[in-house]
Design a protein around this motif. Structure first.
Motif, PDB file in Angstrom:
ATOM      1  N   ALA A  16      57.377  46.643  65.201  1.00 24.73           N
ATOM      2  CA  ALA A  16      57.199  45.828  63.998  1.00 24.73           C
ATOM      3  C   ALA A  16      56.088  46.417  63.125  1.00 24.73           C
ATOM      4  O   ALA A  16      56.207  46.433  61.891  1.00 24.73           O
ATOM      5  CB  ALA A  16      56.879  44.391  64.375  1.00 24.73           C
ATOM      6  N   GLY A  19      57.533  49.379  61.437  1.00 21.77           N
ATOM      7  CA  GLY A  19      58.410  48.928  60.354  1.00 21.77           C
ATOM      8  C   GLY A  19      57.630  48.502  59.130  1.00 21.77           C
ATOM      9  O   GLY A  19      57.971  48.877  57.997  1.00 21.77           O
ATOM     10  N   ALA A  20      56.565  47.722  59.332  1.00 17.98           N
ATOM     11  CA  ALA A  20      55.730  47.288  58.208  1.00 17.98           C
ATOM     12  C   ALA A  20      55.100  48.490  57.514  1.00 17.98           C
ATOM     13  O   ALA A  20      55.046  48.556  56.280  1.00 17.98           O
ATOM     14  CB  ALA A  20      54.651  46.326  58.695  1.00 17.98           C
ATOM     15  N   ALA A 133      59.224  41.889  53.304  1.00 16.43           N
ATOM     16  CA  ALA A 133      59.521  42.605  54.552  1.00 16.43           C
ATOM     17  C   ALA A 133      58.247  42.864  55.354  1.00 16.43           C
ATOM     18  O   ALA A 133      58.237  42.699  56.578  1.00 16.43           O
ATOM     19  CB  ALA A 133      60.236  43.921  54.239  1.00 16.43           C
ATOM     20  N   PHE A 137      57.563  41.485  59.095  1.00 15.82           N
ATOM     21  CA  PHE A 137      57.207  42.382  60.194  1.00 15.82           C
ATOM     22  C   PHE A 137      55.879  41.967  60.835  1.00 15.82           C
ATOM     23  O   PHE A 137      55.735  42.005  62.056  1.00 15.82           O
ATOM     24  CB  PHE A 137      57.111  43.833  59.716  1.00 15.82           C
ATOM     25  N   CYS A 141      55.290  40.836  64.641  1.00 10.66           N
ATOM     26  CA  CYS A 141      54.278  41.494  65.469  1.00 10.66           C
ATOM     27  C   CYS A 141      53.331  40.468  66.076  1.00 10.66           C
ATOM     28  O   CYS A 141      53.004  40.524  67.258  1.00 10.66           O
ATOM     29  CB  CYS A 141      53.501  42.510  64.629  1.00 10.66           C
TER      30      CYS A 141
END
Length: 147
Positions: A16, A19-20, A133, A137, A141
């Motif tokens: 996560a 992804g962030a 988004a 994320f 997390c």
């Protein structure tokens, strides 16, 4: 069995973070590309959004490298404020907020059609999606770090 579950949640939290960071990095590089390569001058609201997005790319990279799952404490406020600015910018672009309330004095107007990519994607919408988004994320997390 418990160790595997802990490793899985730690991996999910780390993914996560990655992804962030990728969203923040892509948005930052996209803003630079739009301004420097495409030659589209940013308005005042775009500058404010950049002021909150660019540090996120650095902070989230460091947090992912260090597996710092407490990053939500210092990254979420940046993302949330950037999200509010992006929402206001999008509402201004869509005509929901009157142009008289716009903080753009010089430079391009937030309400004109030049604020699009490929003729149909409004830049304020892309910014709002990126901040959304990142926030999602970070929440993911945080939830996985609590397990």
């Amino acid at each position: 069995m418990i160790i595997r579950e802990r490793r899985a949640t730690a991996l999910a939290a780390w993914l996560a973070l990655i992804g962030a960071w990728l969203v923040a990095l892509t948005a930052s590089l996209g803003a630079i590309f739009i301004g420097e390569v495409m030659g589209q001058a940013p308005c005042v609201l775009c500058w404010f959004q950049r002021a909150f997005m660019f540090p996120l790319a650095i902070i989230l990279a460091i947090a992912a490298f260090r597996s710092d799952r407490s990053v939500i404490v210092y990254a979420a406020p940046l993302a949330a404020i950037g999200w509010v600015v992006a929402l206001y910018h999008l509402l201004l672009y869509l005509g929901v907020v009157s142009e008289g309330l716009q903080p753009c004095g010089t430079g391009p107007s937030c309400a004109e059609g030049a604020m699009t990519l490929y003729g149909s994607l409004p830049i304020p919408l892309l910014s709002l999606c990126a901040f959304t988004a990142i926030i999602l994320f970070l929440i993911f997390c945080y939830r996985n770090s609590k397990s």
